[in-house]
Design a protein around this motif. Sequence first.
Motif, PDB file in Angstrom:
ATOM      1  N   GLU A  94       0.811  -1.126  -0.140  1.00 30.72           N
ATOM      2  CA  GLU A  94       0.095  -0.034  -0.079  1.00 30.72           C
ATOM      3  C   GLU A  94       0.859   1.187  -0.046  1.00 30.72           C
ATOM      4  O   GLU A  94       1.622   1.513   0.891  1.00 30.72           O
ATOM      5  CB  GLU A  94      -0.902   0.277   1.109  1.00 30.72           C
ATOM      6  N   SER A  96       0.960   5.242  -0.557  1.00 28.79           N
ATOM      7  CA  SER A  96       0.287   6.753  -0.823  1.00 28.79           C
ATOM      8  C   SER A  96       1.335   7.796  -1.037  1.00 28.79           C
ATOM      9  O   SER A  96       2.477   7.587  -1.041  1.00 28.79           O
ATOM     10  CB  SER A  96      -0.430   7.036   0.714  1.00 28.79           C
ATOM     11  N   THR A 125      -2.768   5.344  -3.238  1.00 31.78           N
ATOM     12  CA  THR A 125      -3.709   6.175  -2.829  1.00 31.78           C
ATOM     13  C   THR A 125      -3.119   7.454  -2.940  1.00 31.78           C
ATOM     14  O   THR A 125      -2.101   7.941  -2.056  1.00 31.78           O
ATOM     15  CB  THR A 125      -4.155   5.915  -1.570  1.00 31.78           C
ATOM     16  N   GLN A 132      -1.334  11.102   5.275  1.00 37.60           N
ATOM     17  CA  GLN A 132      -0.415  10.215   5.259  1.00 37.60           C
ATOM     18  C   GLN A 132       0.230   9.685   6.459  1.00 37.60           C
ATOM     19  O   GLN A 132       0.067   8.558   6.926  1.00 37.60           O
ATOM     20  CB  GLN A 132       0.450  10.260   4.002  1.00 37.60           C
ATOM     21  N   ALA A 135      -2.337   8.290   8.841  1.00 36.42           N
ATOM     22  CA  ALA A 135      -2.839   7.007   8.598  1.00 36.42           C
ATOM     23  C   ALA A 135      -1.748   6.015   8.940  1.00 36.42           C
ATOM     24  O   ALA A 135      -1.852   5.098   9.487  1.00 36.42           O
ATOM     25  CB  ALA A 135      -3.200   6.870   7.045  1.00 36.42           C
ATOM     26  N   GLU A 138      -1.663   5.120  12.744  1.00 35.18           N
ATOM     27  CA  GLU A 138      -2.465   4.648  13.056  1.00 35.18           C
ATOM     28  C   GLU A 138      -2.255   2.992  12.578  1.00 35.18           C
ATOM     29  O   GLU A 138      -3.083   2.060  12.690  1.00 35.18           O
ATOM     30  CB  GLU A 138      -3.818   4.799  12.563  1.00 35.18           C
ATOM     31  N   ASN A 140      -2.202   2.098   9.235  1.00 32.65           N
ATOM     32  CA  ASN A 140      -3.067   2.101   7.873  1.00 32.65           C
ATOM     33  C   ASN A 140      -1.910   2.477   6.954  1.00 32.65           C
ATOM     34  O   ASN A 140      -1.302   3.292   6.936  1.00 32.65           O
ATOM     35  CB  ASN A 140      -4.123   2.807   7.878  1.00 32.65           C
ATOM     36  N   GLY A 141      -1.825   1.570   5.792  1.00 38.19           N
ATOM     37  CA  GLY A 141      -0.925   1.864   4.619  1.00 38.19           C
ATOM     38  C   GLY A 141       0.576   1.385   5.115  1.00 38.19           C
ATOM     39  O   GLY A 141       0.689   0.871   6.371  1.00 38.19           O
ATOM     40  N   GLN A 142       1.586   1.371   4.067  1.00 35.86           N
ATOM     41  CA  GLN A 142       2.869   0.853   4.588  1.00 35.86           C
ATOM     42  C   GLN A 142       3.772   1.880   4.224  1.00 35.86           C
ATOM     43  O   GLN A 142       4.837   2.092   5.038  1.00 35.86           O
ATOM     44  CB  GLN A 142       2.895  -0.269   3.606  1.00 35.86           C
TER      45      GLN A 142
END
Length: 306
Positions: A94, A96, A125, A132, A135, A138, A140-142
């Motif tokens: 993932e 962003s 994304t 970013q 996220a 938290e 979320n995403g890498q």
Amino acid sequence: MDVRNLRHFVAVAETLHFGRAAARLGMTQPPLSQSIRALERELGAPLFVRTRRSVSLTPFGAEWLPHVRSALDGVTGLSDIAERIRKGRAGRLELSFVSTADYSILPRLVHGFRQLYPDVDLALTEATSDMQIAALTEGNGQVGIVIPSGDVQLPGIFAYRRLVSEPLIAAVPENWITEGRLRTVAGRLPADAVLSSPLVVFPRQAAPLFYDLVIGYYAACGGTAHIVQTAIQMQTIISLVSAGMGVALVPASLRHLARSGVRYLELAGEVPQLETGIIWRRDDKTPTLGNFLDMVETVIERAPKA
């Protein structure tokens, strides 16, 4: 349903002989016969017609056989899939990115990763730097392509790698040049022309370093910015410039965003440099992320030197 029973069924179906099937499987005939009978009880239907002279598939068994072969092929491939996931050659990444990266480093990174790892699901994304960071904090995403900010300190959580640094240029309404509203000097836009023009810019919350870089340029030139509009998407900023709302200071790579009614001009004097980099959580040991970071190093090493 026991996979061993399914393998026994296929062996008998292909040989139509319990003795030869048992030899192929490296077992004796009685437990093979018991396995087939157990499978038939589980299915509630016979798989073979047995006589003293021959063995043949029932219509049900013949119809079920290709489905069993397909299922066993899938089971056989599981170890290979597991190995590919373990090495980061399959799975998901993932990523962003800020909108400015779409015109500079992002295409090279995506192309390079796709070439090396075509079976990895690359999820892209577009998001502002602050979104970013929130996220990723938290979980979320890498990995994110961001414009770094000096006033956000996250020691021990994030790692950061600089990707590119490029000068700011001015995006101006083309008719302001043709009608003489803005003057250029040797094809560049002088500081007084920038200071006297309304400005369209990212909001500071979305990109603090970018915002401060632009406002700092005005201060260094002895003036203040007259901000008429903010927007969080670079495409929107350029559209507002095209509509004649004002000028914008943007990364030089934005020249790749061709828009009717907009002209890109270099700035006169000392020009601010905008840095873009990648950020990721130090505790993320996902193989696909590790491969991406290795690929990034290769891309940076091969990039033309300024």
